[in-house]
Scaffold this motif. Structure first.
Motif, PDB file in Angstrom:
ATOM      1  N   LYS A   3       0.836  -1.202   0.000  1.00 22.55           N
ATOM      2  CA  LYS A   3       0.000   0.000   0.000  1.00 22.55           C
ATOM      3  C   LYS A   3       0.866   1.245   0.000  1.00 22.55           C
ATOM      4  O   LYS A   3       1.927   1.278   0.622  1.00 22.55           O
ATOM      5  CB  LYS A   3      -0.919   0.010   1.226  1.00 22.55           C
ATOM      6  CG  LYS A   3      -1.941  -1.120   1.246  1.00 22.55           C
ATOM      7  CD  LYS A   3      -2.831  -1.033   2.479  1.00 22.55           C
ATOM      8  CE  LYS A   3      -3.864  -2.155   2.489  1.00 22.55           C
ATOM      9  NZ  LYS A   3      -4.747  -2.090   3.690  1.00 22.55           N
ATOM     10  N   ASP A   4       0.367   2.277  -0.701  1.00 24.14           N
ATOM     11  CA  ASP A   4       1.091   3.549  -0.677  1.00 24.14           C
ATOM     12  C   ASP A   4       0.645   4.365   0.542  1.00 24.14           C
ATOM     13  O   ASP A   4      -0.141   3.878   1.371  1.00 24.14           O
ATOM     14  CB  ASP A   4       0.899   4.327  -1.982  1.00 24.14           C
ATOM     15  CG  ASP A   4      -0.544   4.748  -2.230  1.00 24.14           C
ATOM     16  OD1 ASP A   4      -1.361   4.705  -1.290  1.00 24.14           O
ATOM     17  OD2 ASP A   4      -0.854   5.147  -3.370  1.00 24.14           O
ATOM     18  N   ALA A   5       1.138   5.587   0.659  1.00 22.51           N
ATOM     19  CA  ALA A   5       0.857   6.415   1.834  1.00 22.51           C
ATOM     20  C   ALA A   5      -0.625   6.729   1.988  1.00 22.51           C
ATOM     21  O   ALA A   5      -1.110   6.988   3.095  1.00 22.51           O
ATOM     22  CB  ALA A   5       1.663   7.712   1.753  1.00 22.51           C
ATOM     23  N   ASP A   6      -1.363   6.686   0.871  1.00 25.03           N
ATOM     24  CA  ASP A   6      -2.798   6.979   0.915  1.00 25.03           C
ATOM     25  C   ASP A   6      -3.646   5.720   1.068  1.00 25.03           C
ATOM     26  O   ASP A   6      -4.881   5.782   1.023  1.00 25.03           O
ATOM     27  CB  ASP A   6      -3.221   7.720  -0.361  1.00 25.03           C
ATOM     28  CG  ASP A   6      -2.537   9.066  -0.488  1.00 25.03           C
ATOM     29  OD1 ASP A   6      -2.335   9.710   0.558  1.00 25.03           O
ATOM     30  OD2 ASP A   6      -2.184   9.453  -1.615  1.00 25.03           O
ATOM     31  N   GLY A   7      -2.995   4.581   1.228  1.00 28.93           N
ATOM     32  CA  GLY A   7      -3.728   3.331   1.406  1.00 28.93           C
ATOM     33  C   GLY A   7      -4.136   2.658   0.121  1.00 28.93           C
ATOM     34  O   GLY A   7      -4.886   1.676   0.141  1.00 28.93           O
ATOM     35  N   ASN A   8      -3.642   3.165  -1.023  1.00 27.83           N
ATOM     36  CA  ASN A   8      -3.976   2.549  -2.309  1.00 27.83           C
ATOM     37  C   ASN A   8      -3.220   1.232  -2.481  1.00 27.83           C
ATOM     38  O   ASN A   8      -2.033   1.135  -2.171  1.00 27.83           O
ATOM     39  CB  ASN A   8      -3.630   3.489  -3.464  1.00 27.83           C
ATOM     40  CG  ASN A   8      -4.444   4.767  -3.425  1.00 27.83           C
ATOM     41  OD1 ASN A   8      -5.669   4.729  -3.330  1.00 27.83           O
ATOM     42  ND2 ASN A   8      -3.766   5.907  -3.484  1.00 27.83           N
TER      43      ASN A   8
END
Length: 454
Positions: free
Chosen positions: A320-325
């Motif tokens: 996951k990236d920092a935005d939760g994607n």
């Protein structure tokens, strides 16, 4: 204690004679005599196996190279391979390689005599190495040596205890698979790949009698099972058996059946011989287990594992990236792109997860120095970090407390890129024979550098 010594003649030849030696003509010497220019060597050094050394010179007497005749042990340990290797004057390049004699397995190790294999060594810079076996960069300070992390155990480091080890799988389509491995003198001496029906009839026998028929043409099931067994003995393990998503393999000629289950059982038997507890042998508690790794390059790895009825029934590998994607979702949407062609990151992550469920663990995932794997078709990403996280979850499900260093596929440095030398292709299905040639070259070069080139 005085060490037993033998003598190796070192002869300087010029002009046409030198050319003849490069072409593969060896000058026979009386190895029982000690000529005036001979070098005394001991039997326990890096020179072990050296038979003959010839110094090559031009017409002016300048050294142009060396020809070394050396023994090296391949699969047939009773009859060593004899190589004639020609080096340049600095011994940092192989100019030609000849197999003088060998008794390796026809169709496998004996292929080291073929031009397609030998031609790779003409003019290559040293050291040479097989894929996934690049030499590590040397550490020059004591501090660096102390900080070097422990190297993961390789197949050659494993110590087997003599005995007979059998691993039995679960019944499928009326047959229960089992693999038996016999260890003698610490080596894999015999392997049996088999399956039994409910009445105890052997699938191999039924196939030879025509009761169990796969196709009208082609090898029987029993013949294919024997080919798998022979391959494991030849290669002293299963690491050379690469498989596609259906666990079929191109590594073993004439074998068309799915080999994944038998590879898994063979590994389980070998792990028992090595005193290890296999993942499939552990008692796993039902439940869903999850773990996150450390963020790297903007993504945090997330792995989950589900156990039902004591078996691994599902694995999820993502990041996951920092935005939760989700990285897998982004790759499918075209936002995260590795290459224009080939499977997406998400598809590769799914292939890893499916492989782990199919094999009930990560034991069958062999990796190179860069933590990439040939065991799972279509997967090109580094898998080391995810394998460690899955192993951590399996340990948790087994009630163990295991500290695992968390890494992702991006964290492992490419050691092969920093290593000097030349990578060559080994003979498919003949790892021991291929390694023997490399060992012979290394041995001959070490001797030249330590005893001949001043």
């Amino acid at each position: 204690m005085t060490k037993q010594k033998r003598w190796i003649g070192v002869t300087a030849l010029a002009g046409v004679t030198a050319v003849a030696i490069i072409a593969g003509t060896m000058i026979k010497k009386n190895m029982n005599a000690a000529p005036d220019n001979a070098i005394a060597i001991t039997e326990d050094g890096t020179n072990a196996g050296i038979q003959e050394v010839t110094t090559l010179t031009d017409e002016a007497g300048n050294v142009t190279g060396y020809n070394v005749k050396v023994e090296t042990v391949g699969f047939n340990s009773a009859d060593p391979i004899v190589l004639a290797i020609t080096f340049n004057a600095a011994a940092d390049e192989v100019t030609s390689l000849e197999v003088v004699s060998q008794s390796e397995t026809d169709g496998l190790g004996a292929k080291i005599t073929e031009e397609a294999f030998l031609a790779q060594f003409a003019g290559v810079k040293l050291p040479v190495y097989l894929e996934g076996m690049a030499p590590a960069a040397e550490e020059t300070t004591e501090a660096a040596e102390e900080e070097t992390p422990a190297v993961e155990e390789t197949a050659e480091d494993v110590v087997y205890t003599d005995g007979v080890y059998t691993a039995v799988g679960e019944e499928e389509n009326g047959y229960t698979p089992e693999v038996t491995v016999t260890i003698a003198d610490g080596k894999i001496a015999e392997v049996t790949v088999e399956a039994k029906d409910a009445d105890g009839n052997l699938k191999s026998v039924l196939s030879e009698e025509g009761v169990y028929v796969m196709t009208e043409n082609g090898p029987t099931w029993g013949a294919q099972a024997q080919a798998i067994a022979d391959f494991i003995v030849e290669n002293q393990g299963t690491s050379a058996i690469t498989m596609d998503e259906n666990t079929k393999t191109d590594a073993i000629a004439s074998v068309s059946i799915k080999v994944g289950g038998y590879v898994k059982l063979a590994n389980e038997a070998l792990d028992r011989a090595a005193g290890k507890e296999t993942a499939s042998a552990k008692e796993l508690a039902d439940g869903t287990y999850s773990v996150e790794g450390e963020e790297e390059n903007g993504y945090t790895p997330v792995v989950s594992l589900t156990v039902e009825g004591g078996k691994i029934t599902a694995v999820s590998i993502d990041a996951k990236d920092a935005d939760g994607n989700s990285k897998s979702a982004l790759s499918e949407e075209g936002v995260y792109v590795m290459t224009e062609n080939g499977p997406t990151w998400g598809a590769q992550a799914q292939a890893i997860a499916d492989f782990i469920v199919e094999n009930q663990g990560t034991d069958a995932i062999t990796m190179d120095a860069d933590t990439k794997t040939d065991a799972i078709a279509s997967v090109s990403i580094k898998v080391g970090g995810y394998v460690k996280l899955v192993d951590q979850l399996i340990a948790e499900a087994a009630g163990e407390e295991v500290a695992v260093e968390e890494t992702t596929e991006e964290t492992t440095e490419d050691t092969a890129a920093s290593a000097e030398g030349t990578q060559v292709d080994g003979i498919s299905g003949a790892t021991m024979s291929s390694k023997a040639v490399i060992a012979g070259i290394e041995n001959a070069r070490d001797y030249l550098l330590k005893a001949v080139i001043k």
